[in-house]
Design a protein around this motif. Structure first.
Motif, PDB file in Angstrom:
ATOM      1  N   UNK A   1       0.841  -1.203   0.000  1.00 42.26           N
ATOM      2  CA  UNK A   1       0.000   0.000   0.000  1.00 42.26           C
ATOM      3  C   UNK A   1       0.876   1.252   0.000  1.00 42.26           C
ATOM      4  N   UNK A   2       1.925   1.230   0.807  1.00 40.96           N
ATOM      5  CA  UNK A   2       2.847   2.368   0.862  1.00 40.96           C
ATOM      6  C   UNK A   2       3.516   2.580  -0.485  1.00 40.96           C
ATOM      7  N   UNK A   3       3.886   1.468  -1.143  1.00 41.84           N
ATOM      8  CA  UNK A   3       4.511   1.560  -2.462  1.00 41.84           C
ATOM      9  C   UNK A   3       3.532   2.135  -3.489  1.00 41.84           C
ATOM     10  N   UNK A   4       2.280   1.697  -3.430  1.00 40.66           N
ATOM     11  CA  UNK A   4       1.262   2.195  -4.358  1.00 40.66           C
ATOM     12  C   UNK A   4       0.984   3.677  -4.128  1.00 40.66           C
ATOM     13  N   UNK A   5       0.925   4.086  -2.867  1.00 38.67           N
ATOM     14  CA  UNK A   5       0.629   5.482  -2.542  1.00 38.67           C
ATOM     15  C   UNK A   5       1.805   6.398  -2.856  1.00 38.67           C
ATOM     16  N   UNK A   6       3.005   5.848  -2.887  1.00 36.23           N
ATOM     17  CA  UNK A   6       4.188   6.675  -3.133  1.00 36.23           C
ATOM     18  C   UNK A   6       4.625   6.669  -4.580  1.00 36.23           C
ATOM     19  N   UNK A   7       3.676   6.576  -5.500  1.00 38.96           N
ATOM     20  CA  UNK A   7       4.032   6.517  -6.926  1.00 38.96           C
ATOM     21  C   UNK A   7       4.140   7.892  -7.581  1.00 38.96           C
ATOM     22  N   UNK A   8       4.248   8.922  -6.770  1.00 45.76           N
ATOM     23  CA  UNK A   8       4.454  10.267  -7.314  1.00 45.76           C
ATOM     24  C   UNK A   8       3.215  11.134  -7.338  1.00 45.76           C
ATOM     25  N   UNK A   9       2.019  10.550  -7.177  1.00 49.95           N
ATOM     26  CA  UNK A   9       0.801  11.341  -7.163  1.00 49.95           C
ATOM     27  C   UNK A   9       0.583  11.956  -5.793  1.00 49.95           C
TER      28      UNK A   9
ATOM     29  N   UNK B   1      -7.649   2.780   7.714  1.00 52.35           N
ATOM     30  CA  UNK B   1      -7.084   4.044   7.228  1.00 52.35           C
ATOM     31  C   UNK B   1      -6.275   3.816   5.948  1.00 52.35           C
ATOM     32  N   UNK B   2      -5.427   2.774   5.968  1.00 50.25           N
ATOM     33  CA  UNK B   2      -4.614   2.464   4.788  1.00 50.25           C
ATOM     34  C   UNK B   2      -5.489   2.057   3.606  1.00 50.25           C
ATOM     35  N   UNK B   3      -6.529   1.281   3.855  1.00 53.35           N
ATOM     36  CA  UNK B   3      -7.431   0.850   2.779  1.00 53.35           C
ATOM     37  C   UNK B   3      -8.134   2.034   2.135  1.00 53.35           C
ATOM     38  N   UNK B   4      -8.554   2.996   2.963  1.00 47.86           N
ATOM     39  CA  UNK B   4      -9.254   4.163   2.426  1.00 47.86           C
ATOM     40  C   UNK B   4      -8.303   5.070   1.635  1.00 47.86           C
TER      41      UNK B   4
ATOM     42  N   UNK C   1     -11.621  -7.125  -1.573  1.00 46.68           N
ATOM     43  CA  UNK C   1     -10.927  -7.693  -2.720  1.00 46.68           C
ATOM     44  C   UNK C   1     -10.504  -6.606  -3.701  1.00 46.68           C
ATOM     45  N   UNK C   2     -11.373  -5.598  -3.897  1.00 46.23           N
ATOM     46  CA  UNK C   2     -11.055  -4.488  -4.788  1.00 46.23           C
ATOM     47  C   UNK C   2      -9.912  -3.646  -4.229  1.00 46.23           C
ATOM     48  N   UNK C   3      -9.893  -3.479  -2.910  1.00 45.02           N
ATOM     49  CA  UNK C   3      -8.794  -2.740  -2.274  1.00 45.02           C
ATOM     50  C   UNK C   3      -7.474  -3.456  -2.514  1.00 45.02           C
ATOM     51  N   UNK C   4      -7.477  -4.784  -2.373  1.00 36.14           N
ATOM     52  CA  UNK C   4      -6.246  -5.557  -2.554  1.00 36.14           C
ATOM     53  C   UNK C   4      -5.742  -5.487  -3.996  1.00 36.14           C
ATOM     54  N   UNK C   5      -6.671  -5.554  -4.958  1.00 33.82           N
ATOM     55  CA  UNK C   5      -6.271  -5.446  -6.360  1.00 33.82           C
ATOM     56  C   UNK C   5      -5.628  -4.101  -6.650  1.00 33.82           C
ATOM     57  N   UNK C   6      -6.145  -3.047  -6.032  1.00 30.07           N
ATOM     58  CA  UNK C   6      -5.581  -1.713  -6.243  1.00 30.07           C
ATOM     59  C   UNK C   6      -4.224  -1.585  -5.551  1.00 30.07           C
ATOM     60  N   UNK C   7      -4.087  -2.183  -4.369  1.00 26.49           N
ATOM     61  CA  UNK C   7      -2.853  -2.025  -3.594  1.00 26.49           C
ATOM     62  C   UNK C   7      -1.709  -2.880  -4.126  1.00 26.49           C
TER      63      UNK C   7
END
Length: 343
Positions: free
Chosen positions: A65-73, A144-147, A163-169
């Motif tokens: 999740x941290x890696x996904x959130x830190x993609x520059x956006x 909090x991380x999921x949201x 399941x949708x959260x996991x696919x996104x993360x």
């Protein structure tokens, strides 16, 4: 345990759509029943393995999740606290809290295993407090991380929104890992809850609140309340016909009844029965705090659905009628369990 079996069937059916959900429900009921009948040691060992697997999953989820959130956006850290505006007001929050209070159940189940612990007076209270604090912190961090990963409140399948959260993360890898960890966790929860419920029924049988010959009987060879375990398994078969939202609301109804009773019991025990506690400290600790807790619980109650209230109140009325029979119309007291060291 019923909701755990329902969730196992739901998530495994998503992963393996060729196999019907009811097949997974029946298989999990059979497995948990056998482990509970065999004894508490098998339950404890299996639960430890499951908890270990879940801890590994949580670490992987947070890292991805941290890696996904830190993609520059740009990331708004306050967004989970404000919501997306699709359901304004405080009402939706309370409605969600009324249903999801079942997520905090389990800490109280620790007390049902007091007779099977080495030092119940020391270990049981400590386990209850630590479980409550750790679970509360863990739920908050994961929600909090999921949201942050997937803001919003609209999902393709609300019952399996995680399941949708996991696919996104973390893509399909994390979604598969989540399914495995979630099913394992549901099995662990079913193990613990079935052990707890069956022992409550056994204790009620031993104390002659329920028929002693059937409910108060332990297997001479295994030392487990086999009849109570099998009865819980039989009721759990309702997971084959009930939907998730109704079941979650019914469990929350029962939880709110228990929470209300606990708060009232604190006032009764420490203020009404013990005159020495009627000072400023006692009024704050044993009067104000439980009454605030009772008020919040009653507020959550108003957020439950009408169907839940009807079914829950009918079940409560049946219990009250049974109590009236046991006490000859409330003219005699129920038996009182002796919790002293010598009792």
């Amino acid at each position: 345990p019923m909701i755990n079996y329902l969730l196992i069937g739901l998530f495994l059916n998503i992963a393996f759509p060729a196999v019907p959900a009811w097949a997974f429900v029946l298989a999990s009921i059979a497995l948990v029943t056998v482990l509970n009948v065999v004894g508490i040691n098998s339950v404890a060992k299996t639960s430890n393995l499951i908890v270990g697997a879940q801890i590994v999953f949580i670490g992987v989820f947070v890292a991805l999740s941290w890696q996904t959130l830190g993609n520059g956006q740009p990331m708004d850290l306050l967004a989970p606290l404000r919501g997306d505006g699709s359901a304004p007001g405080f009402g939706p929050l309370m409605a969600g809290a009324a249903v999801l209070c079942l997520s905090f159940l389990g800490f109280d189940a620790v007390s049902t295993l007091a007779e099977e612990s080495r030092d119940a007076r020391r270990d049981v209270p400590r386990a209850i407090i630590l479980t409550t604090l750790f679970a509360g912190l863990l739920f908050t961090v994961l929600a909090y991380a999921s949201q942050l990963v997937l803001p919003g409140s609209t999902f393709a399948n609300a019952d399996a929104a995680a399941n949708e959260v996991m696919l996104k993360a973390g893509g399909q890898f994390l979604a598969n890992f989540f399914t495995a960890a979630y099913v394992a966790g549901s099995l662990g929860s079913a193990l613990a809850s079935q052990a707890a419920v069956s022992r409550i029924l056994y204790t009620m049988g031993r104390d002659r609140v329920l028929p002693q010959r059937t409910f108060g009987h332990l297997s001479p060879r295994l030392g487990t309340p086999v009849f109570a375990i099998l009865l819980v398994s039989a009721f759990s078969l309702l997971a084959l016909v009930i939907d998730l939202s109704t079941l979650a609301s019914l469990i929350s109804f029962g939880a709110l009844v228990a929470f209300s009773a606990v708060n009232l019991a604190v006032v009764k025990t420490h203020l009404m029965d013990d005159r020495a506690q009627r000072n400023l400290k006692g009024l704050l600790c044993y009067g104000a705090v439980p009454l605030v807790g009772l008020s919040l619980t009653l507020w959550l109650w108003t957020s439950l659905s009408a169907l839940t209230m009807v079914i829950g109140l009918c079940w409560f009325a049946l219990g009250l009628a049974y109590l009236a029979v046991l006490t000859a119309g409330f003219r005699r007291q129920m038996c009182v369990v002796d919790f002293s060291e010598a009792g």
